[in-house]
Motif scaffolding. Structure first.
Motif, PDB file in Angstrom:
ATOM      1  N   SER A  75      -5.678  20.591 -28.573  1.00 23.48           N
ATOM      2  CA  SER A  75      -4.231  20.698 -28.367  1.00 23.48           C
ATOM      3  C   SER A  75      -3.767  19.983 -27.104  1.00 23.48           C
ATOM      4  N   PHE A  76      -4.691  19.433 -26.334  1.00 27.49           N
ATOM      5  CA  PHE A  76      -4.318  18.896 -25.022  1.00 27.49           C
ATOM      6  C   PHE A  76      -3.530  17.596 -25.116  1.00 27.49           C
ATOM      7  N   ASP A  77      -3.868  16.723 -26.062  1.00 26.14           N
ATOM      8  CA  ASP A  77      -3.101  15.482 -26.189  1.00 26.14           C
ATOM      9  C   ASP A  77      -1.642  15.753 -26.553  1.00 26.14           C
ATOM     10  N   PRO A  78      -1.359  16.594 -27.558  1.00 19.53           N
ATOM     11  CA  PRO A  78       0.046  16.927 -27.815  1.00 19.53           C
ATOM     12  C   PRO A  78       0.713  17.612 -26.628  1.00 19.53           C
ATOM     13  N   PHE A  79      -0.046  18.440 -25.913  1.00 18.33           N
ATOM     14  CA  PHE A  79       0.522  19.109 -24.744  1.00 18.33           C
ATOM     15  C   PHE A  79       0.921  18.093 -23.676  1.00 18.33           C
ATOM     16  N   VAL A  80       0.092  17.087 -23.456  1.00 14.58           N
ATOM     17  CA  VAL A  80       0.423  16.059 -22.462  1.00 14.58           C
ATOM     18  C   VAL A  80       1.726  15.356 -22.851  1.00 14.58           C
ATOM     19  N   GLN A  81       1.924  15.125 -24.140  1.00  9.02           N
ATOM     20  CA  GLN A  81       3.192  14.538 -24.590  1.00  9.02           C
ATOM     21  C   GLN A  81       4.362  15.470 -24.278  1.00  9.02           C
ATOM     22  N   ASP A  82       4.151  16.769 -24.474  1.00 12.79           N
ATOM     23  CA  ASP A  82       5.192  17.746 -24.121  1.00 12.79           C
ATOM     24  C   ASP A  82       5.467  17.721 -22.618  1.00 12.79           C
ATOM     25  N   VAL A  83       4.418  17.586 -21.828  1.00 17.17           N
ATOM     26  CA  VAL A  83       4.580  17.513 -20.374  1.00 17.17           C
ATOM     27  C   VAL A  83       5.411  16.293 -19.986  1.00 17.17           C
ATOM     28  N   GLN A  84       5.136  15.151 -20.611  1.00 22.06           N
ATOM     29  CA  GLN A  84       5.897  13.942 -20.304  1.00 22.06           C
ATOM     30  C   GLN A  84       7.382  14.133 -20.620  1.00 22.06           C
ATOM     31  N   GLN A  85       7.678  14.790 -21.744  1.00 22.23           N
ATOM     32  CA  GLN A  85       9.074  15.058 -22.090  1.00 22.23           C
ATOM     33  C   GLN A  85       9.699  16.025 -21.084  1.00 22.23           C
ATOM     34  N   ALA A  86       8.929  17.032 -20.667  1.00 25.47           N
ATOM     35  CA  ALA A  86       9.441  17.982 -19.689  1.00 25.47           C
ATOM     36  C   ALA A  86       9.704  17.296 -18.348  1.00 25.47           C
ATOM     37  N   LEU A  87       8.792  16.415 -17.944  1.00 26.50           N
ATOM     38  CA  LEU A  87       9.002  15.678 -16.698  1.00 26.50           C
ATOM     39  C   LEU A  87      10.262  14.824 -16.789  1.00 26.50           C
ATOM     40  N   ALA A  88      10.470  14.195 -17.938  1.00 30.78           N
ATOM     41  CA  ALA A  88      11.665  13.369 -18.106  1.00 30.78           C
ATOM     42  C   ALA A  88      12.929  14.208 -17.954  1.00 30.78           C
ATOM     43  N   SER A  89      12.911  15.435 -18.486  1.00 27.74           N
ATOM     44  CA  SER A  89      14.083  16.291 -18.350  1.00 27.74           C
ATOM     45  C   SER A  89      14.299  16.730 -16.915  1.00 27.74           C
ATOM     46  N   LEU A  90      13.215  16.693 -16.113  1.00 21.37           N
ATOM     47  CA  LEU A  90      13.324  16.974 -14.679  1.00 21.37           C
ATOM     48  C   LEU A  90      13.546  15.693 -13.870  1.00 21.37           C
ATOM     49  N   ARG A  91      13.767  14.598 -14.587  1.00 21.01           N
ATOM     50  CA  ARG A  91      14.019  13.286 -13.971  1.00 21.01           C
ATOM     51  C   ARG A  91      12.839  12.829 -13.126  1.00 21.01           C
ATOM     52  N   ALA A  92      11.657  12.981 -13.702  1.00 19.12           N
ATOM     53  CA  ALA A  92      10.431  12.580 -13.014  1.00 19.12           C
ATOM     54  C   ALA A  92       9.460  11.989 -14.027  1.00 19.12           C
ATOM     55  N   LYS A  93       8.506  11.228 -13.531  1.00 20.41           N
ATOM     56  CA  LYS A  93       7.442  10.691 -14.364  1.00 20.41           C
ATOM     57  C   LYS A  93       6.093  11.324 -14.044  1.00 20.41           C
ATOM     58  N   ARG A  94       5.999  11.921 -12.870  1.00 24.95           N
ATOM     59  CA  ARG A  94       4.752  12.516 -12.422  1.00 24.95           C
ATOM     60  C   ARG A  94       5.015  13.884 -11.815  1.00 24.95           C
ATOM     61  N   PHE A  95       3.950  14.639 -11.617  1.00 25.23           N
ATOM     62  CA  PHE A  95       4.070  15.933 -10.955  1.00 25.23           C
ATOM     63  C   PHE A  95       3.149  15.955  -9.737  1.00 25.23           C
ATOM     64  N   ASP A  96       3.254  17.020  -8.946  1.00 29.53           N
ATOM     65  CA  ASP A  96       2.570  17.061  -7.655  1.00 29.53           C
ATOM     66  C   ASP A  96       1.439  18.085  -7.566  1.00 29.53           C
ATOM     67  N   TYR A  97       1.586  19.200  -8.271  1.00 28.46           N
ATOM     68  CA  TYR A  97       0.627  20.304  -8.119  1.00 28.46           C
ATOM     69  C   TYR A  97       0.181  20.801  -9.488  1.00 28.46           C
ATOM     70  N   LEU A  98      -1.108  21.129  -9.594  1.00 36.30           N
ATOM     71  CA  LEU A  98      -1.654  21.735 -10.801  1.00 36.30           C
ATOM     72  C   LEU A  98      -2.372  23.016 -10.413  1.00 36.30           C
ATOM     73  N   VAL A  99      -2.005  24.114 -11.071  1.00 35.66           N
ATOM     74  CA  VAL A  99      -2.670  25.397 -10.850  1.00 35.66           C
ATOM     75  C   VAL A  99      -3.294  25.825 -12.174  1.00 35.66           C
ATOM     76  N   ASN A 100      -4.618  25.772 -12.244  1.00 35.05           N
ATOM     77  CA  ASN A 100      -5.352  26.180 -13.442  1.00 35.05           C
ATOM     78  C   ASN A 100      -5.600  27.682 -13.372  1.00 35.05           C
ATOM     79  N   ASN A 101      -4.674  28.440 -13.931  1.00 35.25           N
ATOM     80  CA  ASN A 101      -4.678  29.886 -13.775  1.00 35.25           C
ATOM     81  C   ASN A 101      -4.959  30.642 -15.066  1.00 35.25           C
TER      82      ASN A 101
END
Length: 259
Positions: A75-101
């Motif tokens: 499921s990770f490849d589709p999730f990464v696509q969802d992340v890219q769409q979410a970043l776009a809605s936040l007006r960004a292409k990248r993120f800064d922090y990852l918390v594997n919780n």
């Protein structure tokens, strides 16, 4: 008041797995109070995830909830696509922090643990952390931060926790390797190891069972069990620029449990 984590151009963005409840939820809210927007995952409880989004919005920050099973690498490849769409809605292409919780518990004696049970905790607590981080690496900014959540059980032994604790020990070793190999991008990687925390983890065992609660409190130097509010702010602080020189470390947040 905590210092705000901001950049000169735009707010920082975090991805937090398992952000709809417990420690993950408090981490998302603690980051919001520091000026950080979040993309967080939930496994099944969409309504609870919506409550977290609303709570973040009350702080003036933004949060986006995405469904993810961290034990399902397919499921990770589709999730990464969802992340890219979410970043776009936040007006960004990248993120800064990852918390594997994100995680689940397993309580079973060593000689009674089945192959299926061991595989289950392996997929969620080690394989999922390994490959989800790998998939997200192209989208994390240089000078970013990664926090992998471990457990006090990787340091002390509690019968019935051998499979779960072993996976957390593996994550702690992985953290050091990630810190070394991602150092060229100035990405700091650390482990946070909570002690026993009063959440719905393990069916709410620490929170709802008075006998377990007292036993944990009696073995903790500060005399009580942990709360999500003890952990989330610490993770948010570790991600801040104030702690940019902490790297490859295991930090236990347990109130002095089993000293």
């Amino acid at each position: 008041m905590p210092t705000e984590i901001t950049s000169t151009s735009s707010p920082r963005i975090a991805i937090v797995t398992g952000g709809s409840r417990g420690i993950g939820r408090n981490t998302v809210l603690s980051l919001a109070r520091r000026g950080v927007d979040s993309i967080f995952t939930y496994h099944s409880n969409r309504a609870e995830a919506g409550h977290v989004v609303a709570a973040v919005q009350e702080t003036g920050r933004r949060a986006i909830a995405l469904r993810l099973d961290t034990g399902d690498v397919s499921s990770f490849d589709p999730f990464v696509q969802d992340v890219q769409q979410a970043l776009a809605s936040l007006r960004a292409k990248r993120f800064d922090y990852l918390v594997n919780n994100a995680g689940t518990s397993l309580h079973n004696a060593f000689d009674q643990t089945t192959e299926d049970e061991l595989d289950h905790v392996y997929r969620i607590h080690f394989k999922g952390v390994f490959f989800l981080t790998q998939k997200l690496l192209p989208f994390i900014n240089d000078n970013g931060r990664i926090v992998n959540i471990s457990s006090g059980l990787a340091r002390v032994t509690l019968p019935g926790s051998s499979a779960y604790a072993s996976m957390k020990g593996a994550v702690e070793v992985l953290t050091r390797y990630m810190a070394k190999e991602l150092g060229a991008r100035w990405i700091a990687v650390n482990t946070v190891a909570p002690g026993a925390v009063a959440t719905d983890f393990s069916g709410g065992m620490v929170r709802d069972n008075p006998e377990v609660n007292k036993r944990v409190a009696d073995m903790t130097a500060l005399g009580r069990v942990g709360e999500p509010e003890d952990i989330g702010p610490m993770i948010a602080a570790l991600l801040s620029d104030d702690n940019r020189w902490i790297n490859g470390q295991r930090i236990e947040v347990s109130g002095g449990m089993v000293l």
